[in-house]
Enzyme design. Structure first.
Site, PDB file in Angstrom:
ATOM      1  N   GLU A  76     -26.892 -22.003 -16.277  1.00 40.10           N
ATOM      2  CA  GLU A  76     -26.785 -21.026 -15.236  1.00 40.10           C
ATOM      3  C   GLU A  76     -27.939 -19.964 -15.064  1.00 40.10           C
ATOM      4  O   GLU A  76     -28.032 -18.976 -14.635  1.00 40.10           O
ATOM      5  CB  GLU A  76     -25.527 -19.988 -15.669  1.00 40.10           C
ATOM      6  CG  GLU A  76     -24.312 -20.692 -15.876  1.00 40.10           C
ATOM      7  CD  GLU A  76     -23.368 -20.844 -14.603  1.00 40.10           C
ATOM      8  OE1 GLU A  76     -24.045 -20.915 -13.347  1.00 40.10           O
ATOM      9  OE2 GLU A  76     -22.142 -20.978 -14.741  1.00 40.10           O
ATOM     10  N   HIS A  95     -23.159 -13.769 -19.673  1.00 38.34           N
ATOM     11  CA  HIS A  95     -22.357 -14.228 -18.825  1.00 38.34           C
ATOM     12  C   HIS A  95     -21.004 -14.868 -19.750  1.00 38.34           C
ATOM     13  O   HIS A  95     -21.252 -15.474 -20.763  1.00 38.34           O
ATOM     14  CB  HIS A  95     -22.564 -15.241 -18.063  1.00 38.34           C
ATOM     15  CG  HIS A  95     -21.466 -16.288 -17.412  1.00 38.34           C
ATOM     16  ND1 HIS A  95     -20.372 -16.046 -16.711  1.00 38.34           N
ATOM     17  CD2 HIS A  95     -21.474 -17.584 -17.267  1.00 38.34           C
ATOM     18  CE1 HIS A  95     -19.769 -16.945 -16.397  1.00 38.34           C
ATOM     19  NE2 HIS A  95     -20.389 -18.219 -16.777  1.00 38.34           N
ATOM     20  N   HIS A  97     -16.713 -16.511 -20.233  1.00 34.32           N
ATOM     21  CA  HIS A  97     -15.546 -16.740 -19.697  1.00 34.32           C
ATOM     22  C   HIS A  97     -14.278 -16.110 -20.634  1.00 34.32           C
ATOM     23  O   HIS A  97     -13.432 -16.596 -20.960  1.00 34.32           O
ATOM     24  CB  HIS A  97     -15.366 -18.218 -19.944  1.00 34.32           C
ATOM     25  CG  HIS A  97     -16.295 -19.113 -19.053  1.00 34.32           C
ATOM     26  ND1 HIS A  97     -16.249 -20.506 -18.999  1.00 34.32           N
ATOM     27  CD2 HIS A  97     -17.254 -18.609 -18.287  1.00 34.32           C
ATOM     28  CE1 HIS A  97     -17.074 -20.847 -18.059  1.00 34.32           C
ATOM     29  NE2 HIS A  97     -17.754 -19.856 -17.891  1.00 34.32           N
ATOM     30  N   TYR A 116     -10.870   5.596 -14.705  1.00 33.11           N
ATOM     31  CA  TYR A 116     -12.294   6.295 -14.271  1.00 33.11           C
ATOM     32  C   TYR A 116     -13.533   5.499 -14.870  1.00 33.11           C
ATOM     33  O   TYR A 116     -14.602   5.361 -14.710  1.00 33.11           O
ATOM     34  CB  TYR A 116     -12.355   7.703 -14.756  1.00 33.11           C
ATOM     35  CG  TYR A 116     -12.581   7.910 -16.390  1.00 33.11           C
ATOM     36  CD1 TYR A 116     -13.936   8.133 -16.857  1.00 33.11           C
ATOM     37  CD2 TYR A 116     -11.480   7.911 -17.300  1.00 33.11           C
ATOM     38  CE1 TYR A 116     -13.893   8.039 -18.221  1.00 33.11           C
ATOM     39  CE2 TYR A 116     -11.665   8.304 -18.479  1.00 33.11           C
ATOM     40  CZ  TYR A 116     -12.963   8.247 -18.885  1.00 33.11           C
ATOM     41  OH  TYR A 116     -13.123   8.381 -20.291  1.00 33.11           O
ATOM     42  N   HIS A 158     -14.092 -18.412 -12.256  1.00 34.43           N
ATOM     43  CA  HIS A 158     -15.305 -18.643 -13.113  1.00 34.43           C
ATOM     44  C   HIS A 158     -15.054 -17.867 -14.421  1.00 34.43           C
ATOM     45  O   HIS A 158     -14.811 -18.425 -15.511  1.00 34.43           O
ATOM     46  CB  HIS A 158     -16.618 -18.686 -12.567  1.00 34.43           C
ATOM     47  CG  HIS A 158     -17.694 -19.083 -13.256  1.00 34.43           C
ATOM     48  ND1 HIS A 158     -18.929 -19.786 -12.622  1.00 34.43           N
ATOM     49  CD2 HIS A 158     -17.990 -19.372 -14.506  1.00 34.43           C
ATOM     50  CE1 HIS A 158     -19.673 -20.035 -13.516  1.00 34.43           C
ATOM     51  NE2 HIS A 158     -19.315 -19.869 -14.840  1.00 34.43           N
ATOM     52  N   TYR A 211     -24.561   9.847 -18.772  1.00 38.47           N
ATOM     53  CA  TYR A 211     -23.831   9.455 -19.851  1.00 38.47           C
ATOM     54  C   TYR A 211     -24.402   8.387 -20.782  1.00 38.47           C
ATOM     55  O   TYR A 211     -24.801   7.402 -20.175  1.00 38.47           O
ATOM     56  CB  TYR A 211     -22.332   8.911 -19.376  1.00 38.47           C
ATOM     57  CG  TYR A 211     -21.541   8.574 -20.250  1.00 38.47           C
ATOM     58  CD1 TYR A 211     -20.422   9.265 -21.089  1.00 38.47           C
ATOM     59  CD2 TYR A 211     -21.325   6.890 -20.809  1.00 38.47           C
ATOM     60  CE1 TYR A 211     -19.689   8.914 -21.968  1.00 38.47           C
ATOM     61  CE2 TYR A 211     -20.542   6.652 -21.817  1.00 38.47           C
ATOM     62  CZ  TYR A 211     -19.510   7.504 -22.405  1.00 38.47           C
ATOM     63  OH  TYR A 211     -18.814   6.919 -23.236  1.00 38.47           O
TER      64      TYR A 211
END
Length: 217
Positions: A76, A95, A97, A116, A158, A211
Site C-alpha cells: 500500500e 492504515h 483493518h 461531536y 477494506h 484543540y
C-alpha cells in the site's frame, strides 16, 4: 542521493506497528504504517507481521517511489506516498483493518455527525473512499479524494486510514477513530442516531482548530 534513517526512527516505527496489534487495530500481516522523512518516507515491509520484523526491516521509499532495502515496502506504499505529497501536515500515516471501522467500510458507509468528535478528523463527516484493488494507483486516488480536508477515512470493503503529525499522534487518532466507529455501530443497533446540525458541527470544527495544539507564545 540515497536516503538514510537513524536507528531510533526505525525502532519507533516498528514499535508503532506492535502497538497497533496490541490495541486490536490489526492482526497478522494486515495494515501498515509509515513516517515522513526528508526526501521520502519510512514504511513497514510487505507481508510481514510486526512480531517477525526487526528495525532493519523497515523500508525507505524516496519521493520518486524508489524503495531501498532488502525487503519490499508495504503493497500500500502508493497511498502513503501520495498523501505525503498532497498533505504537508501529515507526519505519519496509519492504515488498519480494525474490526468496527472495517465493518462500516464493508457497508460503504459515510459516518455522519452522530457525535461531536467526528470533527476531530476535520469535518462534519468521515467519508468512505471508493473501492479499488489493494496496492493500486486507483485505490490511492480514491483515498486522496476522500481525505480532502480530513485526517481520516474509511476504505470501502477494506479498512481505515488516519494521519497525524507524528507516529504517536497517528496511533492515538487511529484508536480514537476505531472507538467512534464502535460507538456509531452500537448506536445504530438502537435505531437511527440523532445527528448534530450543520451549525452545531461548524462550531465544533472551529473549536478543533486549537484543540490539542500548543499555546501561542
Amino acid at each position: 542521493m540515497s536516503l538514510t534513517v537513524d536507528s531510533g526512527l526505525r525502532e519507533r516505527l516498528l514499535a508503532t506497528a506492535h502497538a497497533m496489534s496490541a490495541a486490536g487495530l490489526n492482526t497478522g500481516t494486515a495494515g501498515n504504517v509509515s513516517v515522513r522523512i526528508a526526501g521520502g518516507m519510512l514504511i513497514t515491509p510487505s507481508g510481514m507481521p510486526p512480531a517477525a520484523c526487526t528495525p532493519d526491516n523497515m523500508v525507505i521509499v524516496a519521493e520518486d517511489g524508489t524503495a531501498t532495502g532488502r525487503l519490499a515496502p508495504s503493497s500500500e506504499w502508493r497511498f502513503h506516498h501520495d498523501l505525503y505529497a498532497q498533505r504537508p501536515e501529515a507526519g505519519a500515516i496509519l492504515h488498519a483493518h480494525a474490526p468496527f471501522a472495517t465493518s462500516l467500510a464493508c457497508q460503504r458507509i459515510e459516518i455522519p455527525p452522530f457525535h461531536y468528535m467526528i470533527a476531530r478528523f476535520g469535518g462534519n463527516t468521515v467519508r468512505c473512499a471508493r473501492y479499488a484493488t489493494f496496492g493500486t494507483q486507483a485505490l490511492s486516488d480514491h483515498i486522496v479524494a476522500a481525505m480532502e480536508g480530513r485526517s481520516a477515512c474509511l476504505m470501502a470493503n477494506h479498512g481505515m486510514l488516519v494521519f497525524g503529525r507524528d507516529l504517536d499522534n497517528a496511533l492515538d487518532l487511529a484508536i480514537e477513530f476505531e472507538t467512534l466507529c464502535e460507538q456509531y455501530w452500537r448506536s445504530c443497533q438502537m435505531g437511527e442516531p440523532v445527528l448534530l446540525s450543520e451549525a452545531e458541527m461548524a462550531e465544533v470544527v472551529e473549536r478543533f482548530r486549537w484543540y490539542g495544539k500548543p499555546r501561542a507564545s
